[in-house]
Design a protein around this motif. Sequence first.
Motif, PDB file in Angstrom:
ATOM      1  N   GLN A   1       0.592  -1.149  -0.273  1.00 48.16           N
ATOM      2  CA  GLN A   1      -0.494  -0.523   0.109  1.00 48.16           C
ATOM      3  C   GLN A   1       0.812   1.422  -0.004  1.00 48.16           C
ATOM      4  OE1 GLN A   1      -2.986   0.310   3.761  1.00 48.16           O
ATOM      5  NE2 GLN A   1      -2.923   2.305   2.857  1.00 48.16           N
ATOM      6  N   GLN A   2       1.911   1.183   0.889  1.00 45.20           N
ATOM      7  CA  GLN A   2       2.430   2.393   0.444  1.00 45.20           C
ATOM      8  C   GLN A   2       3.894   2.572  -0.120  1.00 45.20           C
ATOM      9  OE1 GLN A   2       3.765   4.008   4.667  1.00 45.20           O
ATOM     10  NE2 GLN A   2       3.412   5.880   3.973  1.00 45.20           N
ATOM     11  N   TYR A   3       4.412   2.066  -0.017  1.00 48.40           N
ATOM     12  CA  TYR A   3       5.588   1.641  -1.771  1.00 48.40           C
ATOM     13  C   TYR A   3       5.168   1.274  -2.799  1.00 48.40           C
ATOM     14  CZ  TYR A   3       8.034   2.439   2.811  1.00 48.40           C
ATOM     15  OH  TYR A   3       9.025   2.928   3.698  1.00 48.40           O
ATOM     16  N   HIS A   4       4.429   0.669  -2.934  1.00 44.51           N
ATOM     17  CA  HIS A   4       4.148  -0.135  -4.228  1.00 44.51           C
ATOM     18  C   HIS A   4       5.718  -0.589  -4.524  1.00 44.51           C
ATOM     19  CE1 HIS A   4       0.658   1.990  -4.362  1.00 44.51           C
ATOM     20  NE2 HIS A   4       1.192   3.438  -3.667  1.00 44.51           N
ATOM     21  N   PRO A   5       6.405  -0.776  -3.881  1.00 41.87           N
ATOM     22  CA  PRO A   5       7.567  -1.896  -4.480  1.00 41.87           C
ATOM     23  C   PRO A   5       6.870  -2.647  -5.760  1.00 41.87           C
ATOM     24  CG  PRO A   5       6.729  -3.252  -2.446  1.00 41.87           C
ATOM     25  CD  PRO A   5       5.515  -2.395  -3.041  1.00 41.87           C
ATOM     26  N   ALA A   6       8.464  -3.063  -6.829  1.00 42.66           N
ATOM     27  CA  ALA A   6       8.077  -4.407  -7.547  1.00 42.66           C
ATOM     28  C   ALA A   6       7.938  -5.737  -6.849  1.00 42.66           C
ATOM     29  CB  ALA A   6       8.687  -3.882  -8.319  1.00 42.66           C
ATOM     30  N   MET A   7       9.184  -5.033  -5.864  1.00 42.78           N
ATOM     31  CA  MET A   7       9.773  -6.874  -4.906  1.00 42.78           C
ATOM     32  C   MET A   7       9.681  -6.632  -3.449  1.00 42.78           C
ATOM     33  SD  MET A   7      13.013  -9.623  -6.090  1.00 42.78           S
ATOM     34  CE  MET A   7      14.166 -10.053  -4.588  1.00 42.78           C
ATOM     35  N   ILE A   8       9.319  -7.931  -3.090  1.00 42.56           N
ATOM     36  CA  ILE A   8       9.471  -7.578  -1.527  1.00 42.56           C
ATOM     37  C   ILE A   8      10.532  -8.655  -1.270  1.00 42.56           C
ATOM     38  CG2 ILE A   8       8.441  -7.251   0.885  1.00 42.56           C
ATOM     39  CD1 ILE A   8       5.500  -6.848  -0.086  1.00 42.56           C
ATOM     40  N   GLY A   9      11.533  -8.524  -0.318  1.00 47.31           N
ATOM     41  CA  GLY A   9      12.740  -9.099   0.056  1.00 47.31           C
ATOM     42  C   GLY A   9      12.583  -9.893   1.483  1.00 47.31           C
ATOM     43  N   VAL A  10      11.740 -10.614   1.597  1.00 45.13           N
ATOM     44  CA  VAL A  10      11.777 -10.659   2.999  1.00 45.13           C
ATOM     45  C   VAL A  10      12.703 -12.189   3.547  1.00 45.13           C
ATOM     46  CG1 VAL A  10       9.843 -12.563   4.621  1.00 45.13           C
ATOM     47  CG2 VAL A  10       9.028 -11.322   2.344  1.00 45.13           C
ATOM     48  N   GLY A  11      13.355 -11.734   4.420  1.00 44.38           N
ATOM     49  CA  GLY A  11      14.240 -12.744   5.556  1.00 44.38           C
ATOM     50  C   GLY A  11      13.818 -12.960   7.021  1.00 44.38           C
ATOM     51  N   THR A  12      14.486 -13.701   7.473  1.00 42.18           N
ATOM     52  CA  THR A  12      13.929 -14.425   8.098  1.00 42.18           C
ATOM     53  C   THR A  12      14.725 -14.126   9.749  1.00 42.18           C
ATOM     54  OG1 THR A  12      14.772 -16.669   8.340  1.00 42.18           O
ATOM     55  CG2 THR A  12      12.691 -16.355   7.524  1.00 42.18           C
ATOM     56  N   THR A  13      14.378 -14.170  10.956  1.00 41.09           N
ATOM     57  CA  THR A  13      15.031 -14.489  12.018  1.00 41.09           C
ATOM     58  C   THR A  13      15.253 -15.032  12.578  1.00 41.09           C
ATOM     59  OG1 THR A  13      13.376 -13.298  13.145  1.00 41.09           O
ATOM     60  CG2 THR A  13      14.722 -11.584  12.176  1.00 41.09           C
ATOM     61  N   CYS A  14      16.511 -14.944  14.177  1.00 39.19           N
ATOM     62  CA  CYS A  14      16.272 -16.380  14.676  1.00 39.19           C
ATOM     63  C   CYS A  14      15.348 -16.318  15.278  1.00 39.19           C
ATOM     64  CB  CYS A  14      17.229 -15.825  15.962  1.00 39.19           C
ATOM     65  SG  CYS A  14      17.252 -14.117  16.891  1.00 39.19           S
ATOM     66  N   LEU A  15      13.865 -15.547  15.950  1.00 40.20           N
ATOM     67  CA  LEU A  15      12.846 -15.266  15.832  1.00 40.20           C
ATOM     68  C   LEU A  15      11.506 -16.682  15.668  1.00 40.20           C
ATOM     69  CD1 LEU A  15      10.783 -14.744  18.405  1.00 40.20           C
ATOM     70  CD2 LEU A  15      10.687 -12.327  17.885  1.00 40.20           C
ATOM     71  N   SER A  16      11.951 -16.010  14.417  1.00 44.62           N
ATOM     72  CA  SER A  16      10.662 -16.976  13.484  1.00 44.62           C
ATOM     73  C   SER A  16      10.844 -17.677  12.703  1.00 44.62           C
ATOM     74  CB  SER A  16      10.661 -15.489  12.186  1.00 44.62           C
ATOM     75  OG  SER A  16      11.259 -15.615  11.340  1.00 44.62           O
ATOM     76  N   GLU A  17      13.042 -18.493  12.792  1.00 48.08           N
ATOM     77  CA  GLU A  17      12.945 -19.406  12.465  1.00 48.08           C
ATOM     78  C   GLU A  17      12.715 -21.050  13.781  1.00 48.08           C
ATOM     79  OE1 GLU A  17      14.985 -21.479   9.770  1.00 48.08           O
ATOM     80  OE2 GLU A  17      14.989 -19.771   8.528  1.00 48.08           O
ATOM     81  N   THR A  18      12.649 -19.824  14.654  1.00 49.55           N
ATOM     82  CA  THR A  18      12.735 -20.880  15.725  1.00 49.55           C
ATOM     83  C   THR A  18      11.480 -21.349  15.860  1.00 49.55           C
ATOM     84  OG1 THR A  18      14.933 -20.271  16.798  1.00 49.55           O
ATOM     85  CG2 THR A  18      13.512 -21.025  18.332  1.00 49.55           C
ATOM     86  N   ILE A  19      10.051 -20.174  16.287  1.00 51.14           N
ATOM     87  CA  ILE A  19       9.009 -21.009  16.372  1.00 51.14           C
ATOM     88  C   ILE A  19       8.537 -21.422  15.563  1.00 51.14           C
ATOM     89  CG2 ILE A  19       8.843 -18.618  17.466  1.00 51.14           C
ATOM     90  CD1 ILE A  19       6.694 -17.566  15.453  1.00 51.14           C
ATOM     91  N   GLY A  20       9.504 -21.696  14.042  1.00 55.91           N
ATOM     92  CA  GLY A  20       9.085 -22.376  13.243  1.00 55.91           C
ATOM     93  C   GLY A  20       7.977 -21.807  11.681  1.00 55.91           C
ATOM     94  N   ASP A  21       7.864 -20.694  11.609  1.00 65.38           N
ATOM     95  CA  ASP A  21       7.023 -20.281  10.664  1.00 65.38           C
ATOM     96  C   ASP A  21       7.526 -20.377   9.177  1.00 65.38           C
ATOM     97  OD1 ASP A  21       5.145 -18.827  12.206  1.00 65.38           O
ATOM     98  OD2 ASP A  21       6.789 -16.920  11.538  1.00 65.38           O
ATOM     99  N   ASP A  22       6.580 -21.138   8.451  1.00 70.05           N
ATOM    100  CA  ASP A  22       6.861 -22.020   7.279  1.00 70.05           C
ATOM    101  C   ASP A  22       6.683 -20.233   6.371  1.00 70.05           C
ATOM    102  OD1 ASP A  22       7.278 -22.738   4.817  1.00 70.05           O
ATOM    103  OD2 ASP A  22       5.860 -24.433   5.411  1.00 70.05           O
ATOM    104  N   VAL A  23       7.573 -19.826   6.380  1.00 68.13           N
ATOM    105  CA  VAL A  23       7.532 -18.612   5.257  1.00 68.13           C
ATOM    106  C   VAL A  23       7.328 -18.651   4.238  1.00 68.13           C
ATOM    107  CG1 VAL A  23       8.632 -16.290   4.751  1.00 68.13           C
ATOM    108  CG2 VAL A  23       8.174 -17.109   6.791  1.00 68.13           C
ATOM    109  N   PRO A  24       7.670 -19.676   3.231  1.00 75.37           N
ATOM    110  CA  PRO A  24       7.450 -19.485   2.233  1.00 75.37           C
ATOM    111  C   PRO A  24       5.758 -19.782   1.820  1.00 75.37           C
ATOM    112  CG  PRO A  24       9.493 -20.417   2.486  1.00 75.37           C
ATOM    113  CD  PRO A  24       8.604 -19.950   3.545  1.00 75.37           C
TER     114      PRO A  24
END
Lengths: 450, 454
Positions: free
Chosen positions: B89-112
Amino acid sequence: MASISILKGREKQIYQKGSQDFDMSCDKKSLAGSISQRACVFCGSRVVLYPIADALHLIHGPIGCASYTWDIRGSLSSGPQLHRMSFSTDLQERDIIFGGEKKLTNALDTLIDQYKPKAAFVYATCIVGLIGDDIDAICKKMSEEKGIPVLPVHSEGFKGTKKDGYKAACDAMANIVGTGSIKDISPLSINIMGEFNIAGEAWVIRDYYERMGLEVVSVFTGDGRVENIKRSHGAALNVVQCSGSMLHLAQHMQEKYGIPYIRVSYFGIEDMSKALYDVAEHFQDIDPEVLPRTQALVREEVKKIHPVLKQYKKKLHGKKAAIYVGGAFKAFSMIKALRTLGMDVVLAGSQTGTKEDYQVLKDMCDDGTVIVDDANPVELSKYSIEKKVSLFVGGVKERPMAFKLGIGFCDHNHERKLSLAGYSGMINFAREVYASVTSPVWQFAPQRNQ
Amino acid sequence: MKTQQKAEYKATSNACKHCSPLGASLVFRGIENTIPLLHGSQGCSTYIRRYLISHYNEPIDIASSNFSEETAVFGGGANLKLAVDNIIQQYHPAMIGVGTTCLSETIGDDVPMILRDYLKNNREENGTVIVPVSTPSYSGTHIDGFHAAVRATVDTVAQKQSSHAAGINFFPGMLSPADHRHFHEIFSDFGVAYNMLPDYSQTLDGPMWTEYHKIPEGGTPVKRIVAMGDAVASIELGRILAETKSAGQLLADKFEIPNHRIGLPIGIKETDVLFDRISEISGKPIPEKYVQERARLIDAYADGHKYVFEARAVVYGEEDLVIGMASFLSEIGIVPALCASGGKSGHLEAKLRQVIDDFDAKQIQVKEGIDFVEIGEIAKKVNPDFLIGNSKGYKIARSMKKPLIRIGFPIHDRMGGARIVHVGYRGAQQLFDTITNTIIANRQDSSPVGYFYM
């Protein structure tokens, strides 16, 4: 230029004085995806405790949290420099699986033996809160083994905002307060709280109070020493600057030790003088000579800087400024200080202001001023351009944005290396503002259509 | 007290590395109209922004999905989707690159999976490419995050569209914006088509603005990344870069595009390799301009060789940068007496041996997974004439009263970190002059008379 829109969910955190009813939404967590200028709980704890120079600061987590906070603050120490080291348990994948307790114990064991600190702070980061390492038990055990306070700081990044980190830091310090001897402390004594000795500011402030005839027991936490914190409950009054960070400890000390507190700011002539007078008045009954001494001091200091400020005021008169700082209290001081320089504030905001803070801010501001809570670069740029500011007062994250747009910038956060507090600091501030606003380099900046 | 059972473990004290989400964020800053988003606590984004800003002196927006306590317990899916919504909504980007962190990796979020789900339900928002990359901060260093993001981007975006191969894929790695600019110049001078990823030559060292740009101009256009599937060959810089983390290898496996992995082109020998490869692949001769640059550089080497001969250096930083720098120092007669990195690939010494003649005779010490306290201890024994690396070695240099020559990342205590050219004959020329002059200045200042002539 094309108008920049504001995110849904953020409208109530932006207010333009005079154009709408005032109902500021604040004190809430940042909107996902909004690119907040805020950091996290850990950041709050780290900044408050950082200046305790003879303590060991060990960050329990993966390397990033320690790496990004290594010696970035401008807090000076007159003696030990241990606070400027960056220690981390540097958790690896296997530690996440099997737990980091052993690593933490070993790290504390070796570091305390090697550096012989007067106390140790152990910062829990996001992941530690998740994997459930019992840092309280480890700290307790190490305290007993090593004979120094080893204090857990519950600063898991996701457990709130930076403010919650301040509280965690205060909780940790509260464990040290009250453990030292308070013999021979003068009844005319204070603790200076929320003064972080950026570029030696605490030394300036301390000098003022001492010239007023007061004893400074401890500075929380500028040029901090564990021994002073231990005996800080012997002071008669807590003088709290940066109330967001220290109010919690001041309240705790009031409840537990009956020490009253007052809130002050040391930025700008007005607030600096008020800080000294408020303290003087507090001691009026015990020593009626404090107030006249304070008056003489203020007169002497103002006389010194007044002619210099007058010169700067001539050059800066009528220029417009934007302010975006961590705590709202500082924004109040900045507005007054910039007015002293003849400048108008047209945008003011903070990362952590409360409803009451924004009410004060609104009352102080001129009509048309935009007030923002937890803003982001898009909003800050939008209003800086729309309001045609020639100065932005903020922190490192706002600096490149201002420069990119050809706007002068003054760093007023903890990372600066320039003393801006007190009367001498006001001269430095004026000089800094003058240097940036009137620098000839802006002649080369692309001109916006006015 | 039980000192006899003293643990051997040492905490990391003054780290010579950062965490992997930083590297990933940097890559996404080098793609056109792209916003990096870190899936974790607000602090990760803000700290990394602050850290990058004080090196590049540019606005650096990195979004956060902003975990709260409930998110950590119940998962970050909703937050991530909201963040993506708000960014679009705010940036109208061509691409968003989503990197995980220790937190989201450890709780096991399946980002893809969360992102696939988002895209499925938000078709009308589309056009925005979303690239997920796993960058747990407890695994590897910022360089690993960097390479992982390049690879993930190529994996998500590159396609084979055309039957005839064209152009060279070029993966420059984590060098300076000025280095990236120099690579553009080299490829253009060769007159070959190329796709460079990432490219923050403009996004992290750009001009002033008259109006606010939500995302700075420049960066690799997404369509150039799509075209990477059609390339004739890939060249990627970095001798350490493991096959599993390599974008070039991925393209080789997926589309049978030959991959050339070479060292960072620092100094004559390593730069020659790059020029030869481009020439080989394109069938075009090395442009005369560079033949001249190289010749002038050799002439300068001759003019200054006595001043630098057998000088001793402490080199530290990212492993590949250390290798490139050690190669360069060795070819001008300087002994890289200590080569140190916070990275821990297990290959640093072996790769150094490939670029340094008489490695054993020079008694070079190689240390992986090291921090600055240890570097300081060894540096004292090594007794160098100078240190060369990022700003963070300043504390050691100051305590040893030795000059520090600032290169690489981060440079927080000087201007111009973004404008240092490390690569090519030009980079070698600048490095050679800087190093030689540092040594001469030292000699001049410590001489009792202070000669006017060398």
